[in-house]
Design a protein around this motif. Structure first.
Motif, short mmCIF file in Angstrom:
data_model
loop_
_atom_site.label_atom_id
_atom_site.label_comp_id
_atom_site.label_asym_id
_atom_site.label_seq_id
_atom_site.Cartn_x
_atom_site.Cartn_y
_atom_site.Cartn_z
N LYS A 109 0.85 -1.17 0.00
CA LYS A 109 0.00 0.00 0.00
C LYS A 109 0.90 1.24 0.00
O LYS A 109 1.95 1.25 0.63
CB LYS A 109 -0.91 0.05 1.22
N LEU A 110 0.43 2.26 -0.70
CA LEU A 110 1.19 3.51 -0.80
C LEU A 110 0.30 4.67 -0.36
O LEU A 110 -0.87 4.75 -0.76
CB LEU A 110 1.64 3.74 -2.24
N VAL A 111 0.84 5.56 0.48
CA VAL A 111 0.11 6.74 0.92
C VAL A 111 0.83 7.98 0.39
O VAL A 111 2.01 8.20 0.68
CB VAL A 111 0.00 6.78 2.46
N TYR A 112 0.09 8.77 -0.38
CA TYR A 112 0.64 9.93 -1.07
C TYR A 112 0.26 11.20 -0.31
O TYR A 112 -0.91 11.56 -0.26
CB TYR A 112 0.07 9.95 -2.50
N SER A 113 1.26 11.84 0.31
CA SER A 113 0.99 13.02 1.14
C SER A 113 2.10 14.05 1.00
O SER A 113 2.75 14.42 1.98
CB SER A 113 0.84 12.60 2.61
N PRO A 114 2.31 14.56 -0.23
CA PRO A 114 3.40 15.52 -0.44
C PRO A 114 3.03 16.97 -0.14
O PRO A 114 3.86 17.86 -0.28
CB PRO A 114 3.71 15.34 -1.93
N GLY A 115 1.77 17.20 0.25
CA GLY A 115 1.35 18.56 0.61
C GLY A 115 1.09 19.43 -0.59
O GLY A 115 0.62 18.98 -1.64
N ALA A 116 1.40 20.71 -0.43
CA ALA A 116 1.13 21.71 -1.47
C ALA A 116 2.38 22.55 -1.69
O ALA A 116 3.33 22.52 -0.91
CB ALA A 116 -0.05 22.59 -1.06
N VAL A 117 2.36 23.30 -2.77
CA VAL A 117 3.48 24.18 -3.10
C VAL A 117 2.97 25.61 -3.23
O VAL A 117 1.81 25.83 -3.62
CB VAL A 117 4.18 23.75 -4.41
N PRO A 118 3.80 26.60 -2.90
CA PRO A 118 3.35 27.99 -2.98
C PRO A 118 3.08 28.42 -4.42
O PRO A 118 3.79 28.01 -5.35
CB PRO A 118 4.53 28.78 -2.38
N ILE A 119 2.05 29.22 -4.59
CA ILE A 119 1.80 29.86 -5.88
C ILE A 119 2.70 31.08 -5.99
O ILE A 119 2.78 31.90 -5.07
CB ILE A 119 0.32 30.29 -6.00
N VAL A 120 3.39 31.18 -7.11
CA VAL A 120 4.28 32.33 -7.34
C VAL A 120 3.53 33.35 -8.19
O VAL A 120 3.12 33.05 -9.31
CB VAL A 120 5.58 31.89 -8.06
N PRO A 121 3.30 34.54 -7.65
CA PRO A 121 2.55 35.54 -8.41
C PRO A 121 3.32 36.05 -9.62
O PRO A 121 4.55 35.95 -9.69
CB PRO A 121 2.33 36.67 -7.39
N ASP A 122 2.56 36.58 -10.57
CA ASP A 122 3.17 37.09 -11.81
C ASP A 122 3.69 38.51 -11.56
O ASP A 122 2.96 39.49 -11.71
CB ASP A 122 2.12 37.09 -12.92
N ILE A 123 4.95 38.59 -11.16
CA ILE A 123 5.59 39.88 -10.88
C ILE A 123 6.78 40.03 -11.82
O ILE A 123 7.68 39.17 -11.85
CB ILE A 123 6.06 39.97 -9.42
N LYS A 124 6.78 41.09 -12.59
CA LYS A 124 7.87 41.32 -13.55
C LYS A 124 9.17 41.58 -12.79
O LYS A 124 9.19 42.32 -11.81
CB LYS A 124 7.52 42.51 -14.44
N HIS A 125 10.24 40.98 -13.26
CA HIS A 125 11.57 41.10 -12.66
C HIS A 125 11.58 40.63 -11.21
O HIS A 125 12.24 41.22 -10.34
CB HIS A 125 12.08 42.55 -12.74
N LEU A 126 10.88 39.53 -10.97
CA LEU A 126 10.82 38.97 -9.61
C LEU A 126 12.20 38.62 -9.10
O LEU A 126 12.47 38.68 -7.90
CB LEU A 126 9.92 37.72 -9.62
N ASP A 127 13.11 38.30 -10.02
CA ASP A 127 14.46 37.90 -9.63
C ASP A 127 15.27 39.06 -9.03
O ASP A 127 16.31 38.83 -8.41
CB ASP A 127 15.20 37.31 -10.84
N ARG A 128 14.79 40.26 -9.18
CA ARG A 128 15.51 41.41 -8.62
C ARG A 128 15.30 41.54 -7.10
O ARG A 128 16.07 42.21 -6.42
CB ARG A 128 15.04 42.71 -9.28
N GLY A 129 14.25 40.96 -6.59
CA GLY A 129 13.91 41.14 -5.19
C GLY A 129 14.40 40.02 -4.30
O GLY A 129 14.79 38.94 -4.76
N ASN A 130 14.40 40.28 -3.02
CA ASN A 130 14.68 39.24 -2.02
C ASN A 130 13.33 38.60 -1.67
O ASN A 130 12.61 39.11 -0.82
CB ASN A 130 15.33 39.86 -0.79
N CYS A 131 13.01 37.50 -2.35
CA CYS A 131 11.67 36.91 -2.26
C CYS A 131 11.71 35.60 -1.48
O CYS A 131 12.60 34.77 -1.69
CB CYS A 131 11.09 36.66 -3.65
N TYR A 132 10.72 35.42 -0.62
CA TYR A 132 10.64 34.24 0.23
C TYR A 132 9.20 33.71 0.23
O TYR A 132 8.25 34.43 -0.04
CB TYR A 132 11.05 34.57 1.67
N SER A 133 9.08 32.43 0.57
CA SER A 133 7.79 31.83 0.89
C SER A 133 7.96 31.15 2.25
O SER A 133 9.07 31.03 2.76
CB SER A 133 7.35 30.84 -0.18
N LEU A 134 6.84 30.71 2.83
CA LEU A 134 6.91 30.09 4.16
C LEU A 134 6.02 28.86 4.17
O LEU A 134 4.85 28.93 4.54
CB LEU A 134 6.47 31.09 5.23
#
Length: 449
Positions: A109-134
């Motif tokens: 038997k296998l139990v699949y429970s990998p949870g969820a992943v954050p949605i990344v908003p559509d922000i232009k030049h997101l790589d310029r910022g210090n961005c985090y998720s929690l």
């Protein structure tokens, strides 16, 4: 015959399932695969460590691989990532990030429970910022370290849901200037607008800079943030909290069905359309307790209950899962907001006819010191009194929503609320509790039988 049960993912779903199965079956071989270095932690406590309310990060660790092995005879392989589910062979392919090795493991038997992943908003030049998720323990440690090392003084919270509001309070407690940007017209928009207004006033009173009906459009070259309303704000870093989505990629590649809400489809026993594979937690689509329609709610209680349901089914002693109410609560400085079931917008969207009764009262006897405003609203059917949902904002909101959640689960109607014998003493309530009063007020809107 001893079953071999593999679990993909730890935390509230996978770790709880493994514990429940061991409690019910002392012979099963249980192996938990967790791709990160921490297999069981209090996810909901992460904001409060960052805010300094939880003093030691170790206090958030619910269990360790060593304690699972010693106390429960459950093997936990941390930093082991399942990279494919091979249904035809009843195996999973595992990437061992410690030894940099790949191997297959068989399951009954296998139990699949990998949870969820954050949605990344559509922000232009997101790589310029210090961005985090929690979302993980590792996210928390990284953010905590960077705040200190880089001497961050200001933050832009992108999203005004549960995480955004909790982090507004916790960042303020840490002495950080807070900007909160919310796409919709109100924060915590599952609340009725007048209840969201109360939270917004609380945020403003605590010097949180609110930008409603707005989004972050781009990060400029000077690292300032351009908003959709044309304004520009300065922030040392961004916390992206616009929501999450089920982490279904392994299930999709294995050919398991995905529901209309984006989660893995399961039956009332948490089985996927492969009878040997179960799925639980944030990754699945379940059903609404009130309407019976598909629902996807990433809450800890839900994951814990689903873990127990799956464990019971695996040992051939099944009980069905009855569905999700979506009971939730949030602390916003000195305010508390709690919800259960549906709001008016949700009911209108489903074309359900409903009546509403609202009460503004004190959370306990007015003559006892500290009596403060409590607002309570309940939606119900005028035909039969069925309770569709409720919300409360103010001190004591938790108690009232818990009582109404229990009433819905027990099949009580809105007029039954007046009959509930609720504990009373001046520091806690009134002779007629606000829940009782809602029941009395609702009588005027119920159709005569």
């Amino acid at each position: 015959m001893t079953k071999k049960v593999l679990v993909i993912g730890g935390v509230a779903g996978g770790a709880t399932f493994a514990s429940q199965l061991r409690m019910l079956d002392d012979q099963a071989e249980i192996i938990v695969f967790e791709k990160d270095g921490t297999m069981s932690f209090a996810n909901c406590g992460l904001p409060y460590y960052l805010g300094g309310f939880v003093k030691e990060k170790e206090h958030l660790i619910a269990a360790t691989p060593e304690s699972f092995q010693k106390d429960k005879n459950i093997e936990v392989r941390i930093r082991h990532e399942v990279i494919s589910i091979n249904r035809d062979k009843k195996t999973v392919t595992v990437k061992d990030h410690i030894l940099n090795d790949t191997y297959d493991e068989h399951y009954d038997k296998l139990v699949y429970s990998p949870g969820a992943v954050p949605i990344v908003p559509d922000i232009k030049h997101l790589d310029r910022g210090n961005c985090y998720s929690l979302r993980s323990f590792k996210d928390m440690l990284k953010l905590d370290e960077h705040i200190t090392q880089k001497n961050y003084q200001s933050v832009c919270l992108v999203g005004g849901g549960f995480i955004g509001l909790e982090m507004a309070e916790n960042f303020k407690a840490r002495g950080i200037k807070v900007h909160l940007v919310q796409r919709s017209q109100h924060v915590l928009n599952l609340l009725e607008p007048e209840f969201s207004n109360i939270l917004e006033d609380e945020l403003l009173e605590n010097d949180v800079d609110l930008h409603l009906s707005s989004t972050v459009k781009q990060i400029n070259e000077d690292h300032s943030l351009k908003l959709s309303d044309g304004s520009v704000i300065e922030a040392d870093f961004l916390l992206l909290a616009v929501g999450i989505k089920p982490n279904t990629h392994l299930a999709e590649h294995a050919g398991l069905s995905i529901g209309t809400t984006g989660g893995v489809k399961v039956n009332e026993y948490m089985q996927t359309d492969d009878e040997h594979i179960y799925a639980i937690g944030d990754v699945i689509e379940s059903v609404d307790f009130i309407t019976g329609k598909p629902k996807q709610v990433p809450l800890a209680w839900v994951a814990h209950r689903e873990a127990y349901i799956a464990a019971r089914h695996i040992i051939d002693n099944p009980i069905p899962f009855k569905g999700i109410l979506g009971t939730a609560i949030c602390k916003v400085f000195e305010q508390t907001a709690a919800v259960v079931g549906h709001n008016a917008f949700s009911l209108e969207k489903m074309n359900l006819s409903f009546e509403t009764v609202e009460l503004n009262a004190r959370q306990h006897a007015g003559y006892y010191p500290g009596a403060a405003k409590l607002s309570l609203i309940v939606h119900f059917s005028s035909e039969n009194g069925k309770i569709f949902g409720a919300q409360a904002v103010g001190p004591g909101a938790d108690k009232r929503i818990d009582v109404i959640s229990t009433a819905i689960t027990g099949g009580l109607t809105v007029d039954d609320l007046q009959t509930l014998e609720i504990a009373y003493a001046p520091p806690y309530s009134s002779p007629k509790d606000p829940v009782n009063m809602i029941g009395y007020k609702a009588m005027k809107k119920l159709k005569k039988k």
